[in-house]
Design a protein around this motif. Structure first.
Motif, mmCIF file in Angstrom:
data_model
loop_
_atom_site.group_PDB
_atom_site.id
_atom_site.type_symbol
_atom_site.label_atom_id
_atom_site.label_comp_id
_atom_site.label_asym_id
_atom_site.label_seq_id
_atom_site.Cartn_x
_atom_site.Cartn_y
_atom_site.Cartn_z
ATOM 1 N N SER B 160 0.856 -1.185 0.247
ATOM 2 C CA SER B 160 0.094 -0.123 0.142
ATOM 3 C C SER B 160 1.132 1.419 -0.213
ATOM 4 O O SER B 160 1.607 1.414 0.866
ATOM 5 N N THR B 176 -2.181 -1.308 -3.961
ATOM 6 C CA THR B 176 -3.139 -0.725 -3.236
ATOM 7 C C THR B 176 -2.782 0.710 -2.454
ATOM 8 O O THR B 176 -1.674 0.911 -2.582
ATOM 9 N N LEU B 207 -1.730 -4.027 4.915
ATOM 10 C CA LEU B 207 -2.737 -3.935 3.677
ATOM 11 C C LEU B 207 -3.854 -2.771 4.258
ATOM 12 O O LEU B 207 -4.390 -2.713 5.218
ATOM 13 N N SER B 208 -3.679 -1.537 3.283
ATOM 14 C CA SER B 208 -4.763 -0.521 3.503
ATOM 15 C C SER B 208 -6.097 -1.024 3.176
ATOM 16 O O SER B 208 -7.159 -0.251 3.598
ATOM 17 N N GLU B 209 -6.297 -2.120 2.389
ATOM 18 C CA GLU B 209 -7.658 -2.602 1.915
ATOM 19 C C GLU B 209 -7.665 -3.839 1.485
ATOM 20 O O GLU B 209 -6.371 -4.370 1.388
ATOM 21 N N TYR B 211 -7.269 -7.307 -0.507
ATOM 22 C CA TYR B 211 -6.236 -7.489 -2.003
ATOM 23 C C TYR B 211 -6.356 -8.785 -2.230
ATOM 24 O O TYR B 211 -6.118 -9.445 -1.149
#
Lengths: 249, 571
Positions: B160, B176, B207-209, B211
């Motif tokens: 990210s 990301t 992780l920011s989101e 995936y």
């Protein structure tokens, strides 16, 4: 600050309120009584309630695995000088740090089980780290005896019997290597005592210290939380009810 | 007599990032791979009780048991090397996933300058800029050549981030978006923009989101729970080998993973590796695993140890500067930092993620003029919010007592009112800094320990002073009421934690006389032996090393597949 202008009792009341406020989220806003009554050193108005509370929190973990009774008293007193009770809340003694250190000494950490303890042993430079053959539990036992000796030599009484400022003098002489010891390093022992005190104060209560998460409450540390996604970008400081690993079982 | 097993195509030694990447890429290509890992199996379920600072951060739950293996250390050749008996300066990962499990997840690319450090320094400043005993060299690969492999690692791990305005050219954006910004990160961003620097969000393996990577591995977003470094991630949100590349290798049915398998020798005959000899640590049995190709993918020290104990390659000789195995050990210069104390601001310092933060590269690599400076290279400056766990984080101003009533008062006050700017200072190799075998101390099987000879030099002292000064200026701009900055680096001390970014010992290059492996990490002296890891770095850059380790591992995997078909030297 208004606290400074108040009488001592006024300041105590104010900080007592502060600690109760910090403690109160543990029981959903109920400030006194129940389990909480016994952890607030300033007591409650109802004695029956207090006795009941004491019964509820009887802790079978509070017994000794390694130290003698006298060693335990000395450890507890020394830890209390390192992290004393004050207006912010309880000190090391109340938080159970003595039991914490005792239990650590009895286990793998006290036996240096995961350290490289293979000979030959040579005196090294301080940048090379600990090079002794003694285990932590042995260092602690020797260190406590030397603290007693030094206290007798300097103040004619044992460490637990001298005044707080005299205890501080003994500890700072150890910290500054003003005590001459043949077997261990005085400052090395003090550093271990200090770091183990902070461990006992702030580790999860499962290890025997940080009683009722009171140390975490003093610093607004929320303990074991599953996530901070909602507050991570927030501009405001958050006071969150702390959780221990016991709550996660 | 060792038990001899049937031959396999490839045997890898150590299953962390390097081993996991090699295993997944090779098995995908149809090769049979045996993975030998001396520690235990690990899985996400192990981390149910992971929010335990004492157990993981202070008692090193995920780290190698030093009673079985450690290193010895001396500051210079005149000193007696003594064992690192307890953890301090750096930590050895242990078990499946290795150090890739307990990392923070900060995933930076090195700068183009890093790969051509010697020629670019000479071009810009002349030969005299490099001290006579500083043994920097070009890496035998350029940033542009390595870029596709960086991209591959970042997409596998789901990094990210946002583009580094002063970094090398990217072929694609991060898979990301950047992590969330906390109030302290916003303050850093504003202050560094005011100072005309170029802030960006730290590239993060948390992780920011959610995936799904090109291998089809799906992972969920980071919860900012504040337990990354020294901990495993109970969500699988932090990229580690156990939740990314290892399952991919397993799924092929061609990966034979054996934990509790401690490799002690690389076996060889007539200049070719024939397999490895290992001990099953649960039974003590000695086992020989023959293989067509051997890949060392363990930590820096163990890669060097295995080569030296197996008598492979030319050991480095510091008196002549000849030989290569053990050469160019380097580290990281992180102490040139500063802390700022704020009287009227409170931060949620207890929350965070290992790679949550803002960073600038204005003083990294050769992004600034060194003409009037007494050092080369530099480092990034960053403000991170990794989660201030309570035992290890009790920041107090330098004039505060360290125990007693006033200590307690100050530590409780400043716990949530302190911000620090840290530097990831680059570390240059010197002729006198190296790894060899200790003549006295042995591991649990009686094999000699690795001996490290290393100390800080004027280069490091000047660099640290410089980064501390810049850190202080940023904190001033951020409005700190009181600032403590490092004043004097002092000698290297193995007892205080600094960084687990140890590098070198089996370095890469274009010339077999001065390097141990080529740019596919293939041994010059043994073509069917590859040595993967930060051991290949000829110096350490001003960044965390994992992205570069991962990129080099992907390139090595490509080389091994090619070698399995065509044979011969790849470069």
């Amino acid at each position: 600050m208004t606290e400074e202008n108040n009488e001592k009792s006024g300041a105590e009341n104010l900080s007592r309120r502060k600690f109760i406020r910090n403690s109160s989220y543990a029981v959903g806003g109920l400030a006194v009584g129940g389990v909480l009554g016994s952890v607030i050193p300033w007591g409650t108005e109802d004695q029956d309630q207090q006795q009941q509370a004491a019964k509820q929190v009887k802790n079978y973990n509070n017994a000794l695995m390694y130290f003698s009774q006298a060693e335990f008293q000395t450890v507890q007193a020394a830890a209390e000088r390192i992290f004393p009770e004050d207006d912010n809340g309880p000190g090391a003694k109340e938080l159970g740090v003595g039991f914490y250190i005792d239990h650590q000494m009895a286990g793998s950490y006290g036996f240096n089980a995961r350290d490289y303890m293979v000979p030959p042993f040579f005196h090294g430079e301080k940048e090379q780290g600990y090079q002794g053959r003694l285990k932590r539990r042995e260092i602690f036992r020797i260190g406590l005896r030397e603290m007693q000796n030094y206290s007798h030599q300097k103040f004619k009484k044992g460490f637990t019997e001298i005044a707080e400022d005299e205890q501080d003098k003994v500890l700072s002489d150890f910290a500054d290597d003003k005590v001459n010891l043949s077997t261990i390093s005085a400052s090395g022992f003090f550093d271990m005592l200090r770091s183990m005190t902070l461990e006992g104060v702030y580790s999860d209560p499962l290890y025997g210290g940080n009683k009722d998460m009171d140390a975490w409450k003093m610093r607004n540390y929320p303990g074991d939380q599953m996530n901070y996604t909602e507050i991570i970008a927030d501009d405001n400081f958050q006071e969150i009810e702390p959780r221990s690993l016991r709550d996660h079982m | 007599m060792a038990k001899k097993l049937p031959k396999t195509d490839v045997v890898i030694v150590g299953v962390g990032w390097g081993g996991g990447i090699i295993a997944s890429e090779l098995t995908k290509q149809g090769l049979n791979v045996v993975g030998l890992e001396k520690g235990q199996e690990r899985q996400t379920e192990d981390y149910y009780m992971v929010h335990d600072e004492l157990r993981y951060a202070l008692r090193y739950e995920l780290m190698q048991d030093l009673s079985k293996d450690t290193i010895t250390f001396r500051g210079n050749e005149k000193m007696r090397a003594l064992p690192m008996r307890q953890y301090g300066s750096f930590l050895f990962g242990d078990g499946l996933g290795g150090a890739g499990v307990h990392w923070n997840g900060q995933t930076f690319r090195f700068l183009p300058y890093d790969f051509e450090i010697r020629s670019q320094t000479i071009d810009r400043y002349g030969k005299n800029k490099i001290p006579a005993d500083m043994t920097i060299q070009d890496w035998g690969i350029t940033y542009d050549e390595l870029e596709p492999y960086y991209d591959k690692f970042e997409k596998m791990a789901g990094i990210s981030g946002e583009e580094n305005p002063l970094g090398g050219k990217r072929s694609d954006k991060y898979p990301t978006g950047p992590m969330k910004h906390t109030p302290s990160m916003k303050m850093f961003k504003k202050a560094t923009e005011n100072l005309k620097y170029h802030p960006y969000t730290i590239p993060s393996a948390n992780l920011s989101e959610s995936y799904t990577n090109p291998d089809g591995i799906a992972r969920s977003a980071c919860q900012y729970c504040a337990f990354c470094e020294r901990f495993g991630c109970e969500y699988g949100a932090k990229a580690d080998p156990v939740v990314t590349v290892i399952p991919v290798a397993k799924k092929t049915g061609k990966f034979d993973l054996r934990t509790h398998s401690w490799v002690r020798r690389v076996l060889h005959k007539g200049g070719k590796a024939t397999g490895v000899l290992y001990t099953d640590v649960t039974t003590g049995e000695e086992i020989e695993q023959p293989a067509d190709m051997v890949v060392l993918t363990s930590y820096v020290f163990n890669n060097v140890k295995l080569l030296l104990n197996s008598k492979i390659g030319r050991p480095y000789d510091s008196s002549t500067g000849t030989g290569v195995v053990g050469k160019n050990y380097a580290y990281q210069v992180v102490k040139g930092a500063a802390s700022g104390y704020f009287e009227d601001k409170k931060f949620n310092s207890f929350a965070g993620a290992g790679a949550l933060g803002m960073v600038i590269d204005d003083f990294n690599g050769d992004n600034f003029d060194h003409s009037n400076l007494k050092f080369i290279h530099g480092g990034y400056l960053a403000l991170t919010q990794t989660g201030a766990r309570p035992i290890a984080n009790n920041p107090i101003p330098s004039d505060s007592p360290t125990w007693g009533k006033e200590f307690k008062q100050n530590s409780l006050k400043y716990i949530n009112q302190t911000l620090s700017i840290g530097a990831m200072g680059a570390s240059m190799p010197f002729k006198q800094h190296y790894l060899d075998l200790d003549p006295v101390y042995k591991d649990t099987f009686g094999d000699p320990l690795i001996r490290m000879t290393y100390d800080f030099r004027d280069q490091d002292r000047e660099l640290a002073k410089f980064t501390a000064k810049k850190s202080k200026e940023i904190l001033q701009e951020m409005g700190a009421d009181k600032i403590d900055a490092m004043e004097d680096l002092g000698p290297y001390n193995i007892t205080t934690y600094q960084s687990t970014h140890n590098t070198g010992g089996v370095i890469m290059g274009a010339d077999p006389d001065t390097s141990a492996v080529n740019n596919y990490l293939q041994m010059w002296d043994m073509e069917n032996l590859f040595v993967v890891g930060a051991s290949a770095f000829p110096h350490n850059g001003g960044y965390n090393p994992t992205d570069t380790v991962g990129a080099l591992a992907y390139r090595a995997a490509e080389g091994i597949v090619k070698f399995s078909k065509d044979g011969g030297m790849l470069a």
